[in-house]
Design a protein around this motif. Structure first.
Motif, mmCIF file in Angstrom:
data_model
loop_
_atom_site.group_PDB
_atom_site.id
_atom_site.type_symbol
_atom_site.label_atom_id
_atom_site.label_comp_id
_atom_site.label_asym_id
_atom_site.label_seq_id
_atom_site.Cartn_x
_atom_site.Cartn_y
_atom_site.Cartn_z
ATOM 1 N N ALA A 29 0.696 -1.409 -0.143
ATOM 2 C CA ALA A 29 0.141 -0.028 0.050
ATOM 3 C C ALA A 29 0.922 1.301 -0.069
ATOM 4 O O ALA A 29 0.411 2.125 -0.708
ATOM 5 N N LEU A 30 2.009 1.240 0.564
ATOM 6 C CA LEU A 30 2.812 2.302 0.776
ATOM 7 C C LEU A 30 3.875 2.467 -0.193
ATOM 8 O O LEU A 30 4.603 3.532 -0.157
ATOM 9 N N ARG A 31 4.252 1.510 -0.974
ATOM 10 C CA ARG A 31 5.391 1.875 -1.984
ATOM 11 C C ARG A 31 5.259 2.805 -2.801
ATOM 12 O O ARG A 31 4.133 3.245 -3.328
ATOM 13 N N PRO A 32 6.397 3.413 -3.447
ATOM 14 C CA PRO A 32 6.082 4.653 -4.077
ATOM 15 C C PRO A 32 5.493 4.325 -5.502
ATOM 16 O O PRO A 32 4.862 5.135 -6.005
ATOM 17 N N SER A 33 5.592 3.005 -5.873
ATOM 18 C CA SER A 33 5.027 2.885 -7.408
ATOM 19 C C SER A 33 3.473 2.504 -7.168
ATOM 20 O O SER A 33 2.652 2.651 -8.395
ATOM 21 N N ALA A 34 2.672 2.740 -6.041
ATOM 22 C CA ALA A 34 1.327 2.419 -5.919
ATOM 23 C C ALA A 34 0.698 3.948 -5.829
ATOM 24 O O ALA A 34 -0.588 3.854 -5.908
ATOM 25 N N GLU A 41 -4.457 7.238 -6.654
ATOM 26 C CA GLU A 41 -4.732 8.441 -6.898
ATOM 27 C C GLU A 41 -6.115 8.077 -7.917
ATOM 28 O O GLU A 41 -6.934 8.676 -8.113
ATOM 29 N N SER A 42 -5.713 6.990 -8.943
ATOM 30 C CA SER A 42 -7.020 6.543 -9.776
ATOM 31 C C SER A 42 -8.302 6.364 -9.172
ATOM 32 O O SER A 42 -9.214 6.713 -9.340
ATOM 33 N N ALA A 43 -7.899 5.507 -8.077
ATOM 34 C CA ALA A 43 -9.042 4.930 -7.043
ATOM 35 C C ALA A 43 -9.865 5.815 -6.253
ATOM 36 O O ALA A 43 -10.905 6.121 -6.260
ATOM 37 N N ARG A 44 -8.958 6.970 -5.881
ATOM 38 C CA ARG A 44 -9.410 8.164 -5.166
ATOM 39 C C ARG A 44 -10.444 9.058 -6.020
ATOM 40 O O ARG A 44 -11.614 9.584 -5.404
ATOM 41 N N LEU A 45 -10.164 9.033 -7.172
ATOM 42 C CA LEU A 45 -10.896 9.845 -8.109
ATOM 43 C C LEU A 45 -12.180 9.185 -8.632
ATOM 44 O O LEU A 45 -13.249 9.788 -9.603
ATOM 45 N N ILE A 46 -12.392 7.906 -8.406
ATOM 46 C CA ILE A 46 -13.426 7.185 -8.985
ATOM 47 C C ILE A 46 -15.028 7.737 -8.725
ATOM 48 O O ILE A 46 -15.862 7.899 -9.281
ATOM 49 N N PRO A 47 -15.340 8.073 -7.587
ATOM 50 C CA PRO A 47 -16.705 8.888 -7.297
ATOM 51 C C PRO A 47 -16.742 10.027 -8.157
ATOM 52 O O PRO A 47 -17.872 10.602 -8.109
#
Length: 54
Positions: free
Chosen positions: A29-34, A39-45
């Motif tokens: 969850a906290l690795r830099p490449s994630a 960000e993509s999942a945060r913008l789904i709604p």
């Protein structure tokens, strides 16, 4: 296998297994490449999609 053996196994190796599982999930969850995926999942709604009238 009796109760006491299962209890001792869970107290030692079960705890180690769950700790490794937790640390792996935390690392993924906290690795830099994630960050792009987060960000993509945060913008789904907020996506403006056409309703399906079919």
């Amino acid at each position: 296998m009796n109760y006491h053996f299962a209890r001792e196994f869970a107290d030692s190796w079960g705890l180690v297994f769950l700790l490794l599982l937790f640390l792996t999930a935390l690392w993924r969850a906290l690795r830099p490449s994630a960050w792009a995926q987060h960000e993509s999942a945060r913008l789904i709604p907020l996506r403006d999609e056409e309703p399906n009238n079919g």
